[in-house]
Scaffold this motif. Sequence first.
Motif, PDB file in Angstrom:
ATOM      1  N   GLY A 175       0.830  -1.205   0.000  1.00  0.00           N
ATOM      2  CA  GLY A 175       0.000   0.000   0.000  1.00  0.00           C
ATOM      3  C   GLY A 175       0.860   1.248   0.000  1.00  0.00           C
ATOM      4  N   GLN A 176       2.105   1.127   0.438  1.00  0.00           N
ATOM      5  CA  GLN A 176       2.991   2.293   0.407  1.00  0.00           C
ATOM      6  C   GLN A 176       3.606   2.422  -0.992  1.00  0.00           C
ATOM      7  N   THR A 177       3.919   3.657  -1.347  1.00  0.00           N
ATOM      8  CA  THR A 177       4.466   3.923  -2.690  1.00  0.00           C
ATOM      9  C   THR A 177       5.664   4.853  -2.549  1.00  0.00           C
ATOM     10  N   LEU A 178       6.348   5.033  -3.697  1.00  0.00           N
ATOM     11  CA  LEU A 178       7.458   5.996  -3.707  1.00  0.00           C
ATOM     12  C   LEU A 178       6.949   7.369  -3.245  1.00  0.00           C
ATOM     13  N   ALA A 179       5.803   7.793  -3.778  1.00  0.00           N
ATOM     14  CA  ALA A 179       5.279   9.124  -3.430  1.00  0.00           C
ATOM     15  C   ALA A 179       4.927   9.201  -1.949  1.00  0.00           C
ATOM     16  N   SER A 180       4.324   8.159  -1.393  1.00  0.00           N
ATOM     17  CA  SER A 180       3.907   8.235   0.025  1.00  0.00           C
ATOM     18  C   SER A 180       5.133   8.266   0.939  1.00  0.00           C
ATOM     19  N   MET A 181       6.157   7.494   0.579  1.00  0.00           N
ATOM     20  CA  MET A 181       7.366   7.475   1.429  1.00  0.00           C
ATOM     21  C   MET A 181       8.107   8.811   1.338  1.00  0.00           C
ATOM     22  N   GLU A 182       8.196   9.348   0.111  1.00  0.00           N
ATOM     23  CA  GLU A 182       8.853  10.653  -0.074  1.00  0.00           C
ATOM     24  C   GLU A 182       8.129  11.735   0.729  1.00  0.00           C
ATOM     25  N   GLN A 183       6.798  11.696   0.647  1.00  0.00           N
ATOM     26  CA  GLN A 183       5.995  12.697   1.352  1.00  0.00           C
ATOM     27  C   GLN A 183       6.236  12.619   2.862  1.00  0.00           C
ATOM     28  N   ASP A 184       6.304  11.397   3.385  1.00  0.00           N
ATOM     29  CA  ASP A 184       6.562  11.234   4.820  1.00  0.00           C
ATOM     30  C   ASP A 184       7.920  11.802   5.204  1.00  0.00           C
ATOM     31  N   ILE A 185       8.918  11.558   4.374  1.00  0.00           N
ATOM     32  CA  ILE A 185      10.261  12.050   4.710  1.00  0.00           C
ATOM     33  C   ILE A 185      10.293  13.577   4.656  1.00  0.00           C
ATOM     34  N   ILE A 186       9.673  14.145   3.629  1.00  0.00           N
ATOM     35  CA  ILE A 186       9.687  15.613   3.500  1.00  0.00           C
ATOM     36  C   ILE A 186       8.973  16.252   4.693  1.00  0.00           C
ATOM     37  N   LEU A 187       7.801  15.726   5.026  1.00  0.00           N
ATOM     38  CA  LEU A 187       7.081  16.268   6.192  1.00  0.00           C
ATOM     39  C   LEU A 187       7.849  15.992   7.484  1.00  0.00           C
ATOM     40  N   GLY A 188       8.426  14.810   7.573  1.00  0.00           N
ATOM     41  CA  GLY A 188       9.197  14.451   8.773  1.00  0.00           C
ATOM     42  C   GLY A 188      10.344  15.423   9.007  1.00  0.00           C
ATOM     43  N   LEU A 189      11.041  15.758   7.934  1.00  0.00           N
ATOM     44  CA  LEU A 189      12.180  16.681   8.080  1.00  0.00           C
ATOM     45  C   LEU A 189      11.712  18.119   8.283  1.00  0.00           C
ATOM     46  N   THR A 190      10.482  18.406   7.952  1.00  0.00           N
ATOM     47  CA  THR A 190       9.935  19.744   8.196  1.00  0.00           C
ATOM     48  C   THR A 190       9.493  19.903   9.652  1.00  0.00           C
ATOM     49  N   TYR A 191       8.905  18.841  10.197  1.00  0.00           N
ATOM     50  CA  TYR A 191       8.277  18.983  11.517  1.00  0.00           C
ATOM     51  C   TYR A 191       9.076  18.379  12.666  1.00  0.00           C
ATOM     52  N   PHE A 192      10.123  17.639  12.362  1.00  0.00           N
ATOM     53  CA  PHE A 192      10.933  17.047  13.432  1.00  0.00           C
ATOM     54  C   PHE A 192      12.414  17.370  13.203  1.00  0.00           C
ATOM     55  N   GLU A 193      13.171  17.355  14.303  1.00  0.00           N
ATOM     56  CA  GLU A 193      14.615  17.602  14.177  1.00  0.00           C
ATOM     57  C   GLU A 193      15.307  16.444  13.465  1.00  0.00           C
ATOM     58  N   ARG A 194      14.907  15.233  13.830  1.00  0.00           N
ATOM     59  CA  ARG A 194      15.519  14.049  13.224  1.00  0.00           C
ATOM     60  C   ARG A 194      14.422  13.005  13.005  1.00  0.00           C
ATOM     61  N   ILE A 195      14.636  12.140  12.017  1.00  0.00           N
ATOM     62  CA  ILE A 195      13.684  11.055  11.784  1.00  0.00           C
ATOM     63  C   ILE A 195      14.447   9.736  11.631  1.00  0.00           C
ATOM     64  N   CYS A 196      13.747   8.656  11.892  1.00  0.00           N
ATOM     65  CA  CYS A 196      14.331   7.329  11.734  1.00  0.00           C
ATOM     66  C   CYS A 196      13.413   6.515  10.816  1.00  0.00           C
TER      67      CYS A 196
END
Length: 243
Positions: A175-196
């Motif tokens: 169910g996950q896609t390239l676009a969904s994963m990219e979107q999560d990373i972009i938002l993650g780096l916008t709203y959090f200091e670090r992501i895993c």
Amino acid sequence: MPCRVLWDAFLYYMERYSKILEKEKREIVLLRGRGCVYGKCPFCDYHLDKCADDNANYLLNSDVLSQVTGEFDNLEVINSGSVFELDSRTLNLIKAVCRDRNISTIHFESHYLYKEKIPALRRDFSEFNVKMKLGLETFDWAFREKVLKKGIPDRRPEIISRCFDEANFLFGISGQTLASMEQDIILGLTYFERICLNIMCENSTSVRPDEEVISVFREKIYPKYAENNRVDILIENTDFGVG
Ligand code: SF4
């Protein structure tokens, strides 16, 4: 019941101390608490690492914390659940060890349902730079709540991230896609200091890794973020050396 005995022995002797030598260098300890109060994520079996006996947990955790040296001035504490499920003596020992070994930064994990307790935890650890990590898995509300059943009702990134500094994401599920994963990373780096970024691995649950999604991650996403200091990537869930 022999199987239960073997399972308990496995959990007891899991690797519980390690050093993360890339990007944000830190020591990491996997402590044991009373157990994840939520426990409903269908992909997760970490929550089996628990014990209702605070005294037994404290003894185990003391042994693990005795290995901490303070060499990176930075300690990550995880416990297959939330920091709020650790007993009070273990919490006091974390403080004492960090004080003694000149550790100024401590990372803790917490489920979203404890968010109202986080300010008090920060006050309790006010002599340290506390970084709270959320197991968010994805910003996609429908996928997170209908498929992963994370129990994070809020939808807006600025609300979700309000009490947290860092977040875990889970990739590699159908169910996950390239676009969904990219979107999560972009938002993650916008709203959090670090992501895993955690890649789904085979475990004792019925949720299976999706090899096609994982190969998209490896080919298109991993090369872009492999050197990003704000992004940890765990291809195997033991890549931090604990578990
Ligand atoms: S909140 Fe974390 S530890 Fe608890 S069941 Fe979900 S993933 Fe597992």
